[in-house]
Design an enzyme around this catalytic site. Sequence first.
Site, short mmCIF file in Angstrom:
data_model
loop_
_atom_site.label_atom_id
_atom_site.label_comp_id
_atom_site.label_asym_id
_atom_site.label_seq_id
_atom_site.Cartn_x
_atom_site.Cartn_y
_atom_site.Cartn_z
N HIS A 26 5.79 41.12 14.08
CA HIS A 26 5.93 39.79 13.49
C HIS A 26 6.82 39.80 12.25
O HIS A 26 7.46 38.80 11.95
CB HIS A 26 4.57 39.18 13.19
CG HIS A 26 3.93 38.58 14.40
ND1 HIS A 26 3.29 39.35 15.35
CD2 HIS A 26 3.87 37.30 14.83
CE1 HIS A 26 2.85 38.55 16.31
NE2 HIS A 26 3.19 37.31 16.02
N TRP A 57 8.79 37.10 24.56
CA TRP A 57 7.94 37.44 23.41
C TRP A 57 6.53 37.79 23.89
O TRP A 57 5.93 38.77 23.45
CB TRP A 57 7.91 36.30 22.39
CG TRP A 57 7.05 36.61 21.19
CD1 TRP A 57 5.77 36.19 20.96
CD2 TRP A 57 7.40 37.45 20.08
NE1 TRP A 57 5.31 36.69 19.76
CE2 TRP A 57 6.30 37.47 19.21
CE3 TRP A 57 8.55 38.16 19.74
CZ2 TRP A 57 6.30 38.18 18.01
CZ3 TRP A 57 8.54 38.87 18.54
CH2 TRP A 57 7.43 38.87 17.70
#
Length: 103
Positions: free
Chosen positions: A21, A75
């Site tokens: 992240h 993702w």
Amino acid sequence: MKIAFKMQLKPGCKEEYRKRHDTIWPELSVLLKDNGVSDYTIFLDEETNTLFGVQQQAGGRSSQDLGALPVVQRWWAYMADLMETNEDNSPVTKPLVQVFHMD
């Protein structure tokens, strides 16, 4: 509108989750912002490995509503080894009910 949801991180994956992240793909960030998602934060309860996501939405779409888009699917596949997921690699999410808010 602000929404919150929870997800489940697999044991021992905290640092890798944070690392991925910290280097979120720019095209994913742009996609989220272009679809009204802002002020997006994820918290971790380290005792239970429960992730708590909170995000501001404009236009009625959350990050979870963008799953048909290729960058989101990539993702999800990239993150699937770290989290509990559905068959399509989307994270298993559970909406949370707001019971208090203070400005």
